[in-house]
Every structure is written in structure tokens, then in C-alpha cells.
Design an enzyme around this catalytic site. Sequence first.
Site, PDB file in Angstrom:
ATOM      1  N   LYS A  36      23.869  -1.861 -36.833  1.00  0.00           N
ATOM      2  CA  LYS A  36      22.599  -2.362 -37.397  1.00  0.00           C
ATOM      3  C   LYS A  36      22.736  -3.816 -37.862  1.00  0.00           C
ATOM      4  CE  LYS A  36      22.513   0.930 -40.535  1.00  0.00           C
ATOM      5  NZ  LYS A  36      23.745   1.640 -40.171  1.00  0.00           N
ATOM      6  N   ARG A  93      15.973   5.131 -45.606  1.00  0.00           N
ATOM      7  CA  ARG A  93      16.967   6.111 -45.181  1.00  0.00           C
ATOM      8  C   ARG A  93      16.491   7.534 -45.403  1.00  0.00           C
ATOM      9  NH1 ARG A  93      21.456   2.247 -45.572  1.00  0.00           N
ATOM     10  NH2 ARG A  93      23.350   3.358 -45.055  1.00  0.00           N
ATOM     11  N   ARG A 126      36.531  -2.503 -38.485  1.00  0.00           N
ATOM     12  CA  ARG A 126      35.675  -3.559 -39.060  1.00  0.00           C
ATOM     13  C   ARG A 126      36.411  -4.310 -40.161  1.00  0.00           C
ATOM     14  NH1 ARG A 126      29.837  -2.122 -41.097  1.00  0.00           N
ATOM     15  NH2 ARG A 126      30.968  -0.424 -42.114  1.00  0.00           N
ATOM     16  N   ARG A 170      35.968  -3.101 -46.028  1.00  0.00           N
ATOM     17  CA  ARG A 170      34.991  -2.722 -47.049  1.00  0.00           C
ATOM     18  C   ARG A 170      35.496  -1.506 -47.810  1.00  0.00           C
ATOM     19  NH1 ARG A 170      28.935  -2.472 -44.530  1.00  0.00           N
ATOM     20  NH2 ARG A 170      28.985  -0.390 -45.438  1.00  0.00           N
ATOM     21  N   ARG A 179      29.631   9.448 -45.706  1.00  0.00           N
ATOM     22  CA  ARG A 179      28.457   8.653 -45.284  1.00  0.00           C
ATOM     23  C   ARG A 179      27.825   9.262 -44.035  1.00  0.00           C
ATOM     24  NH1 ARG A 179      31.295   3.122 -44.675  1.00  0.00           N
ATOM     25  NH2 ARG A 179      29.339   2.381 -43.804  1.00  0.00           N
TER      26      ARG A 179
HETATM   27  P1  AP5 Z   1      27.920  -3.107 -38.035  1.00  0.00           P
HETATM   28  O1  AP5 Z   1      26.927  -3.974 -37.330  1.00  0.00           O
HETATM   29  O2  AP5 Z   1      28.576  -3.618 -39.256  1.00  0.00           O
HETATM   30  O3  AP5 Z   1      27.300  -1.656 -38.279  1.00  0.00           O
HETATM   31  P2  AP5 Z   1      26.221  -1.155 -39.329  1.00  0.00           P
HETATM   32  O4  AP5 Z   1      25.358  -0.146 -38.633  1.00  0.00           O
HETATM   33  O5  AP5 Z   1      25.531  -2.314 -39.981  1.00  0.00           O
HETATM   34  O6  AP5 Z   1      27.199  -0.406 -40.317  1.00  0.00           O
HETATM   35  P3  AP5 Z   1      27.223  -0.238 -41.893  1.00  0.00           P
HETATM   36  O7  AP5 Z   1      28.496   0.515 -42.164  1.00  0.00           O
HETATM   37  O8  AP5 Z   1      27.023  -1.526 -42.594  1.00  0.00           O
HETATM   38  O9  AP5 Z   1      25.998   0.698 -42.111  1.00  0.00           O
HETATM   39  P4  AP5 Z   1      25.731   1.608 -43.337  1.00  0.00           P
HETATM   40  O10 AP5 Z   1      24.335   2.048 -43.076  1.00  0.00           O
HETATM   41  O11 AP5 Z   1      26.709   2.698 -43.548  1.00  0.00           O
HETATM   42  O12 AP5 Z   1      26.005   0.644 -44.561  1.00  0.00           O
HETATM   43  P5  AP5 Z   1      25.053  -0.146 -45.531  1.00  0.00           P
HETATM   44  O13 AP5 Z   1      25.722  -1.424 -45.825  1.00  0.00           O
HETATM   45  O14 AP5 Z   1      23.640  -0.151 -45.062  1.00  0.00           O
HETATM   46  O15 AP5 Z   1      29.036  -2.723 -36.954  1.00  0.00           O
HETATM   47  C1  AP5 Z   1      30.179  -1.970 -37.340  1.00  0.00           C
HETATM   48  C2  AP5 Z   1      31.437  -2.524 -36.601  1.00  0.00           C
HETATM   49  O16 AP5 Z   1      31.280  -2.294 -35.208  1.00  0.00           O
HETATM   50  C3  AP5 Z   1      31.627  -4.054 -36.777  1.00  0.00           C
HETATM   51  O17 AP5 Z   1      33.000  -4.308 -36.893  1.00  0.00           O
HETATM   52  C4  AP5 Z   1      31.059  -4.661 -35.482  1.00  0.00           C
HETATM   53  O18 AP5 Z   1      31.725  -5.849 -35.127  1.00  0.00           O
HETATM   54  C5  AP5 Z   1      31.317  -3.538 -34.480  1.00  0.00           C
HETATM   55  N1  AP5 Z   1      30.262  -3.460 -33.464  1.00  0.00           N
HETATM   56  C6  AP5 Z   1      28.913  -3.627 -33.627  1.00  0.00           C
HETATM   57  N2  AP5 Z   1      28.270  -3.432 -32.452  1.00  0.00           N
HETATM   58  C7  AP5 Z   1      29.221  -3.122 -31.532  1.00  0.00           C
HETATM   59  C8  AP5 Z   1      29.186  -2.805 -30.137  1.00  0.00           C
HETATM   60  N3  AP5 Z   1      28.046  -2.772 -29.428  1.00  0.00           N
HETATM   61  N4  AP5 Z   1      30.367  -2.512 -29.522  1.00  0.00           N
HETATM   62  C9  AP5 Z   1      31.543  -2.552 -30.217  1.00  0.00           C
HETATM   63  N5  AP5 Z   1      31.639  -2.844 -31.534  1.00  0.00           N
HETATM   64  C10 AP5 Z   1      30.499  -3.123 -32.190  1.00  0.00           C
HETATM   65  O19 AP5 Z   1      25.087   0.801 -46.824  1.00  0.00           O
HETATM   66  C11 AP5 Z   1      26.243   0.950 -47.604  1.00  0.00           C
HETATM   67  C12 AP5 Z   1      25.946   1.879 -48.776  1.00  0.00           C
HETATM   68  O20 AP5 Z   1      24.892   1.311 -49.599  1.00  0.00           O
HETATM   69  C13 AP5 Z   1      25.413   3.268 -48.391  1.00  0.00           C
HETATM   70  O21 AP5 Z   1      26.462   4.164 -48.104  1.00  0.00           O
HETATM   71  C14 AP5 Z   1      24.657   3.654 -49.686  1.00  0.00           C
HETATM   72  O22 AP5 Z   1      25.537   4.054 -50.695  1.00  0.00           O
HETATM   73  C15 AP5 Z   1      24.023   2.327 -50.114  1.00  0.00           C
HETATM   74  N6  AP5 Z   1      22.685   2.138 -49.522  1.00  0.00           N
HETATM   75  C16 AP5 Z   1      22.325   1.230 -48.571  1.00  0.00           C
HETATM   76  N7  AP5 Z   1      21.024   1.364 -48.260  1.00  0.00           N
HETATM   77  C17 AP5 Z   1      20.547   2.366 -49.034  1.00  0.00           C
HETATM   78  C18 AP5 Z   1      19.270   2.975 -49.160  1.00  0.00           C
HETATM   79  N8  AP5 Z   1      18.226   2.616 -48.374  1.00  0.00           N
HETATM   80  N9  AP5 Z   1      19.135   3.980 -50.057  1.00  0.00           N
HETATM   81  C19 AP5 Z   1      20.160   4.364 -50.837  1.00  0.00           C
HETATM   82  N10 AP5 Z   1      21.407   3.848 -50.751  1.00  0.00           N
HETATM   83  C20 AP5 Z   1      21.593   2.847 -49.857  1.00  0.00           C
END
Ligand code: AP5
Length: 214
Positions: free
Chosen positions: A11, A86, A125, A158, A169
Site C-alpha cells: 500500500k 480498516r 523491509r 519497524r 496483524r
Molecule cells: P509496503 O509498501 O511497505 O507495504 P504496506 O502494505 O504499506 O505495509 P504496512 O506493513 O505498512 O501495512 P500495515 O497496514 O500493516 O501498516 P500501517 O503502517 O498501515 O511494502 C512492504 C515491503 O514489500 C517493502 O519492503 C516494499 O519495498 C516491498 N514491496 C512492495 N511492493 C512490492 C512488490 N510488488 N514486489 C516485491 N516487494 C514489494 O499500520 C501499522 C499499525 O498502525 C497497525 O497495525 C495498527 O496498529 C495501526 N493502524 C494503522 N491504521 C489504522 C487504522 N485505520 N485503525 C486502527 N489502527 C490503525
Amino acid sequence: MVLLGPPGAGKGTQAKKLTRRFGVPHVSSGDILRSAVAAGTPLGQEAKSYMDRGELVPDRALLELIEERLGKADCLHGFVLDGFPRTRAQAETLFGMLEGLGTELDLAAALLVSRREIIDRISGRRVCGSCGASFHVTFAPPAREGSCDLCGGALVQRDDDREATVAARLDVYDRETEPLLRYLDECGLLARIDGTGSAEAVFERIVGSVAESR
Ligand code: AP5
């Protein structure tokens, strides 16, 4: 538009590309929360314990931050919302916020990636401790190992990318967010996108869905 998908689905990677292509800001709930944690605000202190366990942060404070961000001038002509909503309750709140801002959602793009690939992506990552830029040891390596291409900061893992937290997660995603996809589908907003292959290939699929949604 909003980008959905399990942890590590890409994402953040895709949101940055969309931002460059369409000239609209990337609004990431995870980044907003991580900034609050780094700043040591009351919300950040509360959020950290949930994030470290891989659980969703309670809505009450997060919603206010999202609404404040979407109300800023740079979101006037659109935005890419990453990681929010979410849950169905968050989606309903978002629709209300957007109505208040005189706009509406064009598209909810859900990136589909297998659990096995997610584990590979998350375990490799590395993020910059200074500017937050994201890399992957194999799929998107920095020019110099351990060092950020953008600012030279040190690359770290992270806190919530530890194995046990990732499993939590993924469970939260299956339980809380999968049902949201059905709801967004009923609303006529959902595009399910194959999230596998190169980041460029995934990007072109998303751009195709954006074009169809207009
Ligand atoms: P990356 O692009 O970083 O993936 P991502 O989907 O953004 O992953 P996140 O782990 O950031 O998502 P998340 O939803 O768990 O975390 P968030 O920060 O929102 O890609 C991942 C890796 O793969 C990278 O190394 C990249 O280089 C590689 N990659 C990408 N595309 C690729 C491809 N095509 N091929 C190969 N490699 C590739 O949330 C964190 C925490 O915050 C949650 O757990 C929760 O506690 C809280 N939180 C966030 N939002 C909410 C909400 N709405 N409500 C309540 N709590 C929330």
C-alpha cells in the site's frame, strides 16, 4: 481513493507512486500514528501499545487526526488514503467526513497478495529511521547497504515487523478488514487488484482501475 490490503501488501509503495502520477497527497494512517508515537503525544503513547501488539488503535483519537488531515488544503483536489478505513465503522465515518468536505470516494483498491509473499516482503523491509523511506533487502535494496538513498539515515526494522506481531496483524486483517471489502463492494467502490509481480506492474493495474472509476 483508498488503498486496502493486508500488512506488507504494498500500500505504502503504491501510494507514493500514485502521489507522483496524480499530484495528490499520500495520507497514511500508519505514518500519522508513527509520527504521534515519535513525538510522544498522549495519542502516540496510547497508540504504541496497540501497534506493538499488532492490534487496531481505538477509533476515538485516530478519527480526529484523519479528519484534520483530509481537511487540509492539499487534499482539496484528491488524496490517496493508505491504511484507513480498516473496519466498516471507519468506512462509514469516512463517508460522513467526505460528505462534510463536499467530496466523495472514487475508488477503493484492495491489493491481493498471498500470506507467504507477505511474510517475505515484511521480513525484508527496512525503513529509514530519519525520513521514513521504505526499502526491501531483496526487492527494493538501497544503493548502500543499511543506508537511506534519500537522506543517508540508518535503515532499521519497524518495531511491528517482528514475527509474532506480523502474525497478529494478519489475523486482525482477516477478522476486521476482510468484511470491509464486502461492504465496499456492495457500495460499488471496490477494485480487487493482483498485488503480485513488480511494483511497476501492480502500479499499472491500479492506474487502470483509476481510469475505469472516472
Ligand atoms: P509496503 O509498501 O511497505 O507495504 P504496506 O502494505 O504499506 O505495509 P504496512 O506493513 O505498512 O501495512 P500495515 O497496514 O500493516 O501498516 P500501517 O503502517 O498501515 O511494502 C512492504 C515491503 O514489500 C517493502 O519492503 C516494499 O519495498 C516491498 N514491496 C512492495 N511492493 C512490492 C512488490 N510488488 N514486489 C516485491 N516487494 C514489494 O499500520 C501499522 C499499525 O498502525 C497497525 O497495525 C495498527 O496498529 C495501526 N493502524 C494503522 N491504521 C489504522 C487504522 N485505520 N485503525 C486502527 N489502527 C490503525
